[in-house]
Design a protein around this motif. Structure first.
Motif, PDB file in Angstrom:
ATOM      1  N   ASN A 701       0.862  -1.186   0.000  1.00 50.20           N
ATOM      2  CA  ASN A 701       0.000   0.000   0.000  1.00 50.20           C
ATOM      3  C   ASN A 701       0.902   1.241   0.000  1.00 50.20           C
ATOM      4  O   ASN A 701       1.079   1.886   1.030  1.00 50.20           O
ATOM      5  CB  ASN A 701      -0.908  -0.012   1.235  1.00 50.20           C
ATOM      6  N   PRO A 702       1.480   1.596  -1.146  1.00 51.63           N
ATOM      7  CA  PRO A 702       2.532   2.618  -1.152  1.00 51.63           C
ATOM      8  C   PRO A 702       2.038   4.046  -0.991  1.00 51.63           C
ATOM      9  O   PRO A 702       2.825   4.919  -0.620  1.00 51.63           O
ATOM     10  CB  PRO A 702       3.180   2.438  -2.523  1.00 51.63           C
ATOM     11  N   ASP A 703       0.758   4.297  -1.240  1.00 51.40           N
ATOM     12  CA  ASP A 703       0.267   5.676  -1.258  1.00 51.40           C
ATOM     13  C   ASP A 703      -0.164   6.145   0.125  1.00 51.40           C
ATOM     14  O   ASP A 703      -1.290   6.612   0.334  1.00 51.40           O
ATOM     15  CB  ASP A 703      -0.880   5.809  -2.265  1.00 51.40           C
ATOM     16  N   THR A 704       0.763   6.014   1.070  1.00 51.97           N
ATOM     17  CA  THR A 704       0.516   6.455   2.437  1.00 51.97           C
ATOM     18  C   THR A 704       1.853   6.719   3.103  1.00 51.97           C
ATOM     19  O   THR A 704       2.918   6.384   2.554  1.00 51.97           O
ATOM     20  CB  THR A 704      -0.287   5.396   3.218  1.00 51.97           C
ATOM     21  N   TYR A 705       1.809   7.319   4.290  1.00 51.51           N
ATOM     22  CA  TYR A 705       3.046   7.559   5.023  1.00 51.51           C
ATOM     23  C   TYR A 705       3.775   6.236   5.277  1.00 51.51           C
ATOM     24  O   TYR A 705       3.183   5.259   5.716  1.00 51.51           O
ATOM     25  CB  TYR A 705       2.755   8.237   6.354  1.00 51.51           C
ATOM     26  N   GLY A 706       5.067   6.208   4.975  1.00 52.19           N
ATOM     27  CA  GLY A 706       5.871   4.999   5.084  1.00 52.19           C
ATOM     28  C   GLY A 706       6.078   4.311   3.756  1.00 52.19           C
ATOM     29  O   GLY A 706       6.980   3.467   3.627  1.00 52.19           O
ATOM     30  N   GLY A 707       5.267   4.626   2.752  1.00 56.01           N
ATOM     31  CA  GLY A 707       5.407   4.030   1.438  1.00 56.01           C
ATOM     32  C   GLY A 707       6.131   4.957   0.481  1.00 56.01           C
ATOM     33  O   GLY A 707       6.365   6.132   0.761  1.00 56.01           O
ATOM     34  N   ALA A 708       6.514   4.415  -0.659  1.00 54.59           N
ATOM     35  CA  ALA A 708       7.107   5.207  -1.739  1.00 54.59           C
ATOM     36  C   ALA A 708       6.081   5.229  -2.868  1.00 54.59           C
ATOM     37  O   ALA A 708       5.974   4.292  -3.651  1.00 54.59           O
ATOM     38  CB  ALA A 708       8.433   4.612  -2.208  1.00 54.59           C
TER      39      ALA A 708
END
Length: 759
Positions: A701-708
């Protein structure tokens, strides 16, 4: 942006173009042209003797027309394939990413300014970016980028590319002043901010007989959005304080989590004072001296969303929410103060009978570099913390190079030496804000030195053909390695054995130009990237993640190749480049999933060699002038990349995965319209595709804080020369307010206003 077909850089492309160039005007206006001298019109495929691979460039005029640039790092953001991880204006961690190097691989690209090495090769991570602060965007004349390790003139750290900044030296009296204002409205979780800042610069220069000088000052005062958030995805044992105010969302790994607050909200003031002197000792010999002083004052604050029953803010510790207990960590303020000094002395001969030479000596030193961090559970009630001091850290580099042009040959021979020294001490503090220290917490130290001999010959063996062959021999050693860490309440010291490696890197390129409208080039290069002193000896903590050094690392070895075809037209060009890099023993941090005592409660990662990583793809680039209507310029690029871990004996489960921070697509487009001679409008689009943060590719789930995440940014700018020597500009970056992440959140919509005076 200009490619190898647009030749204006005399060093790289072998030609000289001076003057402001043709002005755009409406058909019913009288056009007054500045003086223009063109001394050569050969294509870059013919004249580019020194750099045997693809080069892209951006000029000062293009930057002024298209780019809302408050820092030097922002001036290259529209060049093909390149991304700079500048998370907010004034971010000191601006890592350069390219076709094959990600936004955490700081030691896989090289940055120079006027031949002075600004790459911080003390480490290969977010903590060791190039020293962008030593260059003001207003002094830049042109930036050139070479993609890949295809020239023996550069170290193996060029595997991702080489960025060369050329700054301006005056030929007559000149004075400049610039003022920028910018503001960002940031809204994420419980943080809602108006982040404002300003950037001011001024310079004066002149040439008096044989002496020319340039003196400039640059001041940046800026607020950034939160860089990190305190989160928890699982409950912990024990009782906790009852609180409210947490936000619930889904982590980058697809796990439900709570967000407790924001931290790393940076307010920084950066000042750069720089003096450049050039003196013609004789008609054939010039000496240059450059000195730069960079100063930083930074404070980061925290924003807790949690409130107790009495309404007091809660920062760190166990909390009870909905009948579950969670551990809150990270909501601690920090501060930093730095004074860095850069000096360089250069001697350069001018062409005399086909022979010229140059000598250079540069030094970059941390005269002061102090970072202070609160470690108290409640920073409003307790002042305990740590103080890190990196005074004495820095690097020195020296180069000697000769160039012989004789007939169909141009040969370069040279010697390079650099010394990087890490000195890092962290003490516990009874008062972190005043740096009142008590006992030793940790320390790291070490030195590396690389010496290199190189030769390169560009041989035009036929009118339409050129063969460039070269090699670079490097001798590297590391010594004085030591790491101290507090384990189980006691300070333990590890001393490491000295290391030494040597390597030879051959290079080969062949170019063919059947006619001026067409150019073809094939390049092949081997390169070695030796471990940095930080990768070998230093442990770095970021939030709850501990990255351990590894003294047993082997050098990265890459074999890179590219094949380019370029079609040139009267008003533009089209270029296609196929590229591939096979990287053996790639240096990447790998997360430890089982318990390790040295890691304590933190997530622990070790720098390790990954056996083989392959990156390949295609890069398309184009640039056009006066498209469809007079005054409209268009440019763009598309890079499609396939990166894969082919072998990883340390963690076989990752084989077949994508390596961290290599997006599968990067696309850019820039349109600039010149309405007469005084007014320009620009629209730029930037897109980055799917990439991964973790080696196991678990960030689903990249589209959140912690993801790229993916991102799509639309930038606009309007510049108006409203009076003689006066220019005003308005602009917006991320006009569409895309909420994107590179682990940390990227800036949201940011507006700019600028006023410039040029004499």
């Amino acid at each position: 942006m200009k490619t190898t077909a647009c030749i204006i850089h005399s060093l790289v492309c072998g030609v000289l173009v001076t003057g402001a160039g043709p002005a755009h005007a409406d058909h019913n206006e009288t056009v007054v042209l500045d003086p223009l001298e063109v001394t050569a019109t050969r294509s870059a495929t013919e004249s580019n003797q020194r750099v045997p691979a693809v080069i892209e460039s951006v000029t000062a005029q293009q930057i002024a027309e298209t780019t809302n640039a408050a820092t030097a790092a922002e001036t290259i953001k529209y060049l093909p394939s390149l991304q700079v991880r500048e998370r907010y204006i004034g971010d000191r961690n601006g890592i350069i990413a390219s076709r094959t190097a990600g936004t955490l691989s700081s030691a896989q690209t090289l940055l120079y300014a006027d031949g002075i090495l600004l790459s911080n090769l003390l480490g290969n991570s977010f903590a060791y970016p190039p020293r962008w602060g030593m260059v003001s965007p207003e002094e830049i004349q042109q930036v050139d980028v070479m993609y890949g390790p295809y020239s023996s003139l550069y170290a193996g750290n060029s595997m991702g590319g080489v960025v060369n900044i050329q700054t301006r030296m005056p030929q007559k009296f000149e004075a400049h002043a610039n003022m920028q204002w910018f503001t960002q409205r940031f809204d994420l979780y419980g943080t809602k901010q108006n982040n404002e800042g300003k950037h001011a610069s001024a310079s004066v220069g002149n040439r008096i007989n044989d002496l020319s000088f340039w003196l400039g000052v640059d001041h940046l005062d800026t607020w950034g959005q939160p860089m990190q958030f305190a989160v928890a995805t699982a409950t912990t044992g024990g009782a906790g304080t009852a609180v409210t105010g947490a936000y619930r969302d889904v982590s980058e790994k697809g796990v439900s989590r709570l967000v407790f607050g924001a931290y790393g909200i940076d307010h920084s003031v950066q000042d750069n004072l720089k003096l450049k002197l050039a003196y013609d000792i004789s008609p054939s010999l010039q000496a240059r001296y450059t000195v730069g002083l960079w100063q930083l004052d930074s404070d980061t604050r925290v924003d807790s969303y949690l409130r107790t029953a009495s309404g007091a803010a809660f920062y760190n510790g166990n909390v009870s929410i909905g009948g579950n207990t969670y551990s809150v960590r990270g909501l601690n303020p920090t501060a930093a103060n730095s004074v860095h000094l850069m000096q360089a002395l250069q001697l350069q001969s001018k062409a005399d009978g086909g022979w010229q030479w140059q000598l250079g000596l540069s030094d970059y030193r941390y005269n002061r570099d102090e970072s202070r961090t609160s470690t108290a559970n409640n920073p409003t009630l307790s002042s305990v913390g740590t103080v890190q001091d990196m005074q004495g850290t820095g690097w020195t580099a020296a180069d000697a190079q000769g160039t012989l042009s004789r007939g169909a040959h141009q040969m370069d021979v040279g010697y390079h030496i650099d010394h990087y020294a890490l000195r890092s001490v962290t003490d516990n503090a009874s008062d972190w804000s005043s740096a009142t220290t008590t006992t030793r917490n940790s320390a790291s130290r070490g030195d590396t030195m690389t010496q290199a001999l190189y030769v390169q010959d560009a041989w035009r063996f036929a009118p339409r053909w050129k063969l460039t062959a070269g090699g670079r021999y490097e001798d590297w050693r590391a010594w004085n390695g030591q790491n101290q860490a507090t384990v189980g309440g006691s300070l333990q010291t590890s001393d490491y054995a000295d290391k030494q490696e040597h390597a030879f890197s051959p290079k080969l390129a062949l170019s063919f130009e059947p006619e001026p409208a067409w150019g073809f080039n094939a390049a092949l290069g081997r390169a070695y990237r030796f471990p940095t002193v930080s990768e070998l000896f230093q442990s770095i903590t970021s939030g709850s993640n501990l990255v351990q050094g590894n003294p047993d690392l082997q050098p990265e070895r890459v074999l890179s190749a590219e094949l380019s075809a370029e079609r040139r037209f009267a008003k533009g060009y089209l270029r296609a480049t196929l590229f591939q890099e096979n990287k053996h023993d790639a240096l990447i941090s790998q997360t430890v999933t089982n318990g390790v005592s040295a890691c304590g409660s933190a997530t622990c990662s070790f720098i390790q060699n990954v056996d083989l990583v392959r990156t390949r793809g295609i890069e398309l680039a184009t640039q056009w002038q006066d498209v469809f209507v007079h005054g409209l310029d268009l440019g763009g690029s598309l890079t499609m990349t396939e990166a894969e871990i082919l072998r990883n004996s340390a963690n076989p489960d990752t084989e077949g995965n994508r390596p961290p921070r290599i997006p599968n697509a990067v696309a850019k487009a820039v349109a600039t319209y010149h309405q007469g001679q005084a007014l320009t409008y620009s629209l730029a689009l930037r897109y980055s595709g799917r990439q991964y943060t973790y080696l196991d590719n678990s960030d689903s789930n990249p589209d959140t804080y912690g993801g790229a995440s993916h991102f799509f940014f639309a930038d606009v700018r309007m510049a108006y020369k409203f009076a003689d020597r006066w220019t005003a500009a308005l602009g917006v970056d991320n006009l569409n307010n895309d909420k994107a992440y590179v682990f940390h959140p990227y800036p949201q919509r940011t507006a700019f206003a600028q006023l410039k005076f040029d004499y």
